[in-house]
Structure formats: structure tokens, C-alpha cells
Design a protein around this motif. Structure first.
Motif, short mmCIF file in Angstrom:
data_model
loop_
_atom_site.label_atom_id
_atom_site.label_comp_id
_atom_site.label_asym_id
_atom_site.label_seq_id
_atom_site.Cartn_x
_atom_site.Cartn_y
_atom_site.Cartn_z
N GLU A 201 0.92 -1.20 -0.07
CA GLU A 201 -0.18 -0.14 -0.01
C GLU A 201 0.87 1.18 -0.02
OE1 GLU A 201 -3.40 2.04 2.66
OE2 GLU A 201 -2.69 0.06 3.23
N LEU A 202 0.63 2.23 -0.81
CA LEU A 202 1.37 3.47 -1.09
C LEU A 202 0.96 4.26 0.14
CD1 LEU A 202 1.25 4.38 -4.96
CD2 LEU A 202 3.06 3.59 -3.57
N PRO A 203 2.17 4.75 0.78
CA PRO A 203 1.81 5.72 1.96
C PRO A 203 1.21 7.05 1.59
CG PRO A 203 3.94 5.65 1.59
CD PRO A 203 3.55 4.78 0.58
N GLU A 208 3.89 10.45 8.68
CA GLU A 208 4.82 10.37 9.70
C GLU A 208 6.04 9.20 9.80
OE1 GLU A 208 3.00 11.99 13.19
OE2 GLU A 208 3.05 13.87 12.83
N LEU A 209 6.92 9.21 10.07
CA LEU A 209 8.02 8.17 10.12
C LEU A 209 8.35 8.33 11.77
CD1 LEU A 209 10.38 8.61 7.19
CD2 LEU A 209 8.78 6.55 7.65
N GLY A 228 8.37 -4.33 -2.62
CA GLY A 228 7.56 -3.63 -1.81
C GLY A 228 7.01 -2.21 -2.41
N ILE A 229 7.56 -1.25 -1.38
CA ILE A 229 7.38 0.22 -1.84
C ILE A 229 8.58 1.07 -1.63
CG2 ILE A 229 6.23 2.40 -1.31
CD1 ILE A 229 4.34 0.30 -2.32
N ARG A 246 9.64 3.22 11.59
CA ARG A 246 8.16 2.83 11.75
C ARG A 246 7.40 3.61 10.81
NH1 ARG A 246 8.15 -2.29 12.48
NH2 ARG A 246 6.06 -2.15 12.79
N LEU A 247 6.42 2.94 10.15
CA LEU A 247 5.29 3.86 9.39
C LEU A 247 3.92 3.36 9.92
CD1 LEU A 247 4.26 6.12 7.07
CD2 LEU A 247 4.43 4.30 5.46
N GLY A 248 3.52 3.53 10.86
CA GLY A 248 2.30 2.83 11.59
C GLY A 248 2.80 1.71 12.10
N THR A 249 2.15 0.56 11.54
CA THR A 249 2.86 -0.59 11.98
C THR A 249 3.67 -1.33 10.91
OG1 THR A 249 1.11 -1.79 10.68
CG2 THR A 249 0.61 -1.16 13.19
N ARG A 250 4.24 -0.62 9.97
CA ARG A 250 4.93 -1.18 8.84
C ARG A 250 6.59 -0.87 9.14
NH1 ARG A 250 1.94 1.06 3.79
NH2 ARG A 250 3.25 -0.21 2.38
N SER A 251 7.42 -1.62 8.69
CA SER A 251 8.80 -1.42 9.08
C SER A 251 9.39 -0.77 7.58
CB SER A 251 9.57 -2.56 9.06
OG SER A 251 9.15 -3.41 10.21
N VAL A 252 10.25 0.25 8.02
CA VAL A 252 11.00 1.01 6.94
C VAL A 252 12.38 1.04 7.18
CG1 VAL A 252 10.98 3.51 5.81
CG2 VAL A 252 8.88 2.67 7.07
#
Length: 262
Positions: A201-203, A208-209, A228-229, A246-252
Motif C-alpha cells: 500500500e502506497l503511503p 509520519e516516520l 515492496g514500496i 516505523r510507518l504506523g505498523t510497517r517497517s521502513v
């Protein structure tokens, strides 16, 4: 060779004072250009905020064409007209088309896509790649774009524009003092970084990071990639480059941007 369309606006500056006037208005040394040569430059406010990123093409001794991003042509024209005063030059919006040719050398050089490429104007060339693929190449190359990585919140050095569009040896122009002060004596608070985001899913723009529970940056561009993205974003300088964000619950995961061009 692969070919894509690029949305551009164009502004001409012509007349006996064209070179000296542009030299006093933009961030790079346009007087040093040979006929047929080009360089990147910035049109700035007095506080060094970007009015428009430019590619300056010297079409003749007293004839320059400014290539800027779509929607900025009138902004460039009106800014230059307001400061022209007695300079003997004509400033006007022109209509052209631009194509990006990847793997070619005959044209206006561009490093915006991370591979050898040129822009060619007013050629009827059938595109072989779409806007989405060009956008992925831009993001992968870490090239800032107006309205995304470049806005009135961003200093040129934060986006890496001082490495590609500023000549620190040339004379005065609007914004020169804060640009020079930051370069020689200061530091930036954040830098543009390449990011790999889990999921498909595109942010949202400006999402916010976080790192260790604190907001440390924001997303500016994102494009689907096979892993991924792939994204660009600003992250505070004190955050280590190997830190997982972190981007919400996603790892960056942070990636290395390509080395600055010579």
C-alpha cells in the motif's frame, strides 16, 4: 533506448543582458555555459526557499531557455519580470514538448533518473515507458521534485540541491547569503533519504516516520517496487542510517542514495 514523456514548462530569456541578468538571479554559473550547454540551477527567495528548480539551456549567446517543472512556468516568468528593471532582455513563456531518452547522449543531459539519459525537445518520439516507470526511476535515483521533496519548508541543502544546482564561487543572487552560510558554517536538521517500506500500500504524502516512539521524519514520494514500496523522505540527521523506522505498523528500512553527480 527507452523513451518517456516529461511534463515541463519553458521560459525564454533573450536579449543583450540575458546572460548577466540570469547570472544575478539564479544559483549556478550560467555565464560560463557554452552555446548548446546546460546546467541545473535554482530560482530562490531571499531566504533561500525554492521558487522553482531549473535547467538552463544556452541556445545562443544572448538566448536562454529555462526548463522547469509543470505548473511553474508563469511563476518563473513573473518572478524574473519583477526584478528585471533596466536589464535589456525579454522574458516569455514558450511552448515545447519534452521527452526523456534513457541510454542516449544526444540532447540535454539529465541525471534525474539514475541512468545515462537526455531530454530532447519538440521531437515526435513514441513513448515506450509510462509515467509510473519514470517516477520509480526518479525515486530510485533520489531526485527531489517540486511539490514533493521541494517546498517552502525545505532548504536546498536538505534536498541535496546544493550539490547539483549551486555554484559557491559565483557572485550574488537572491538567497545566496543563507545558502553560503549554511554551506560553510552551518548544518541541516534533516536530510533526504531513500526508504524501503514493507507491504504494497502506497503511503500518503507527509505520512509520519517514527523511531523509538518519536516522530523523526515524513514521506515525500513513493512508488511500487518488486520488493515492496520504494520511497523518499526526510529524516532527522541524528537518526542513524541503519536504524529501522516505523510507518504506523510497517517497517521502513533506510537505503543508500546514489552518490552525488560530479
Amino acid at each position: 533506448m527507452r523513451i518517456g514523456r516529461r511534463s515541463r514548462n519553458f521560459v525564454s530569456v533573450r536579449g543583450p543582458d540575458a546572460a548577466s541578468y540570469l547570472q544575478a538571479m539564479v544559483s549556478n554559473d550560467v555565464e560560463a555555459l557554452d552555446v548548446g550547454g546546460s546546467c541545473e540551477a535554482l530560482l530562490l527567495t531571499a531566504k533561500a526557499r525554492v521558487i522553482a528548480p531549473l535547467v538552463v539551456l544556452r541556445r545562443g549567446v544572448d538566448d536562454f531557455l529555462l526548463l522547469t517543472e509543470d505548473g511553474l512556468g508563469e511563476r518563473v516568468r513573473s518572478t524574473l519580470l519583477r526584478s528585471r528593471f533596466a536589464a535589456k532582455c525579454e522574458i516569455a513563456v514558450e511552448d515545447h514538448t519534452s521527452s526523456v531518452v534513457l541510454g542516449a547522449t544526444n540532447g540535454i543531459p539529465t541525471a534525474d533518473y539514475g541512468v545515462p539519459a537526455v531530454e530532447v525537445l519538440d521531437e515526435e518520439i513514441e513513448p515506450s515507458i509510462d509515467d509510473a516507470e519514470l517516477e520509480l526511476l526518479r525515486v530510485r535515483a533520489g531526485t527531489p521534485r517540486f511539490g514533493r521533496e521541494i517546498d517552502d519548508r525545505v532548504l536546498p541543502a536538505e534536498a541535496g540541491l546544493d550539490e547539483r544546482a549551486v555554484d559557491f564561487e559565483k557572485g550574488c543572487y537572491p538567497g545566496q547569503e543563507p545558502i553560503a552560510r549554511q554551506h560553510y558554517r552551518g548544518r541541516v536538521n534533516r536530510t533526504l533519504r531513500a526508504l524501503q517500506i514493507d507491504g504494497k500500500e502506497l503511503p500518503e504524502y507527509d505520512a509520519e516516520l517514527e523511531h523509538e516512539g518519536k516522530v523523526v521524519g515524513r514521506i515525500t514520494s513513493a512508488a511500487p517496487d518488486k520488493n515492496g514500496i520504494l520511497a523518499l523522505g526526510y529524516v532527522r540527521v541524528e537518526v542513524p542510517g541503519d536504524a529501522v523506522l516505523r510507518l504506523g505498523t510497517r517497517s521502513v528500512r533506510q537505503l543508500d542514495l546514489p552518490s552525488p553527480r560530479p
